[in-house]
Write an enzyme that holds these catalytic residues in place. Structure first.
Site, PDB file in Angstrom:
ATOM      1  N   GLY A 101       5.441 -31.395  65.405  1.00 50.43           N
ATOM      2  CA  GLY A 101       5.178 -32.743  65.890  1.00 50.43           C
ATOM      3  C   GLY A 101       4.984 -33.764  64.779  1.00 50.43           C
ATOM      4  N   TYR A 126      -9.397 -20.952  81.603  1.00 52.18           N
ATOM      5  CA  TYR A 126      -9.380 -22.170  80.791  1.00 52.18           C
ATOM      6  C   TYR A 126     -10.690 -22.943  80.934  1.00 52.18           C
ATOM      7  CZ  TYR A 126      -4.295 -21.802  80.026  1.00 52.18           C
ATOM      8  OH  TYR A 126      -3.041 -21.405  79.671  1.00 52.18           O
ATOM      9  N   GLY A 177       1.415 -28.339  67.124  1.00 48.23           N
ATOM     10  CA  GLY A 177       1.604 -29.555  66.344  1.00 48.23           C
ATOM     11  C   GLY A 177       2.441 -29.398  65.098  1.00 48.23           C
ATOM     12  N   LEU A 178       2.813 -28.171  64.734  1.00 49.90           N
ATOM     13  CA  LEU A 178       3.597 -27.968  63.519  1.00 49.90           C
ATOM     14  C   LEU A 178       4.972 -28.613  63.618  1.00 49.90           C
ATOM     15  CD1 LEU A 178       2.754 -24.256  62.619  1.00 49.90           C
ATOM     16  CD2 LEU A 178       1.716 -26.344  61.745  1.00 49.90           C
ATOM     17  N   SER A 180       3.177 -23.763  74.096  1.00 49.29           N
ATOM     18  CA  SER A 180       3.117 -24.194  72.703  1.00 49.29           C
ATOM     19  C   SER A 180       4.499 -24.649  72.220  1.00 49.29           C
ATOM     20  CB  SER A 180       2.579 -23.091  71.792  1.00 49.29           C
ATOM     21  OG  SER A 180       2.189 -23.619  70.540  1.00 49.29           O
ATOM     22  N   PRO A 181       5.119 -25.604  72.922  1.00 50.60           N
ATOM     23  CA  PRO A 181       6.472 -26.014  72.556  1.00 50.60           C
ATOM     24  C   PRO A 181       6.568 -26.662  71.185  1.00 50.60           C
ATOM     25  CG  PRO A 181       5.533 -27.525  74.157  1.00 50.60           C
ATOM     26  CD  PRO A 181       4.602 -26.352  74.080  1.00 50.60           C
TER      27      PRO A 181
END
Length: 328
Positions: free
Chosen positions: A222, A53, A219-220, A214-215
């Site tokens: 959110g 990362y 952002g889709l 990626s819960p």
């Protein structure tokens, strides 16, 4: 903040895990330190990172996120002592042989480098970022056993494993009288439910905790359509987000409308749904700012009734465990 055990272990972790992948590419170091301080203020004690990362689009600056965290730990004030620290091994850190994957030599070199960057003497949860189809489990577990004996790591986890990978890993560990895996990180959210087929049943069988990454599907989930109308949408880190949005726009609109009916933010609804799912220990949230973190913690206090869960299943159909999902 609520707490639970990580899988079958006695380790106590917060129901939300702070993901740090944005630290470096999207969040500067000073802001990252503020986010981590805010996480502790909210009672979040579970932090997740990885050795790769922090890299830029050209592949440079790998390890930068661990360095941010290490300099935050170095400030003292109980920062390291209050943190359950998870990082990962597998990704290539250079172009020379044995600078990636899961050979015993690669694991040894990677853990020593992570410890230096993180400025700590041990890693609480050391996760394999991907399965290595070329390294035998006997070699991997021997390397992990040595690290546990040396006190450099405490627990071992996996990420992006299939159900049969988990079974192979656990049976190999059982033959060595070793604890084996205690957790798995997988892509899991209302839009991406494939792990319900075989991964989640394997986790439940072997007693592994699940940390969905990626819960909110970049952002889709959110409130992205509302943000589009308001002109406040921020491009997410997940690839192909725009294509996925185009494919599922009607479902996402129905989801946002349902969140409005419930009087909750769509992001909180998506996190609350994950917290209600079997085997889930802690969704990994990746705030870019302390304000984003403040907004996310509200999900822990949301309880979804059966009628709400059924409506979410209607909008985003899930899977039954295999083989019943596709056979009698």
């Amino acid at each position: 903040m609520e707490y639970t055990h990580l899988g079958r272990t006695g380790l106590t972790v917060s129901r939300l895990c702070l993901g740090t992948m944005n630290f470096g590419p999207h969040t500067e170091e000073a802001d990252a330190h503020r986010v981590m301080d805010a996480a502790h203020e909210h009672g979040i004690n579970f932090f997740d990172t990885a050795n790769v990362y922090g890299r830029e689009s050209d592949g440079s600056l790998k390890g930068r996120t661990e360095e941010f965290i290490g300099r935050w730990f170095a400030q003292g004030g109980g920062r390291r002592e209050r943190t359950v620290l998870a990082t990962k091994v597998y990704g290539a850190m250079g172009d020379w042989p044995n600078e990636g994957r899961l050979s015993a030599l690669s694991i040894r070199k990677a853990v020593e480098a992570s410890l230096r960057r993180l400025q700590t003497d041990h890693i609480d949860l050391y996760q394999m970022h991907h399965v290595d189809r070329e390294a035998p489990w006997e070699e991997i577990w021997q390397a992990m056993e040595v690290l546990v004996a040396q006190g450099k790591i405490l627990y071992v986890g996996s990420s992006n494993f299939a159900g049969w990978h988990i079974a192979r890993a656990q049976e190999a560990a059982r033959s060595r009288n070793f604890l084996g895996l205690v957790s798995e990180q997988s892509l899991y959210n209302l839009l991406d439910r494939a792990i319900e087929l075989e991964v989640i049943p394997a986790l439940e069988h072997y007693g592994l905790g699940l940390m969905p990454w990626s819960p909110l599907r970049s952002g889709l989930l959110g409130g992205i359509l509302r943000k589009e109308r308001e002109g406040t949408r921020v491009r997410g880190a997940m690839p192909h987000a725009s294509e996925i949005l185009a494919l599922h726009r009607d479902r996402i609109q129905a989801y946002e409308d349902f969140a409005d009916e419930l009087g909750v933010d769509p992001a909180d609804l998506g996190l609350a749904w994950l917290l209600s799912r079997p085997a889930v220990t802690a969704p990994i949230i990746g705030p870019r700012t302390a304000a984003h973190l403040d907004a996310a913690v509200a999900a822990v206090d949301i309880e979804l009734d059966q009628k709400t869960l059924e409506r979410l299943d209607e909008i985003f159909p899930g899977h039954r465990p295999a083989p019943e999902d596709y056979a009698w």
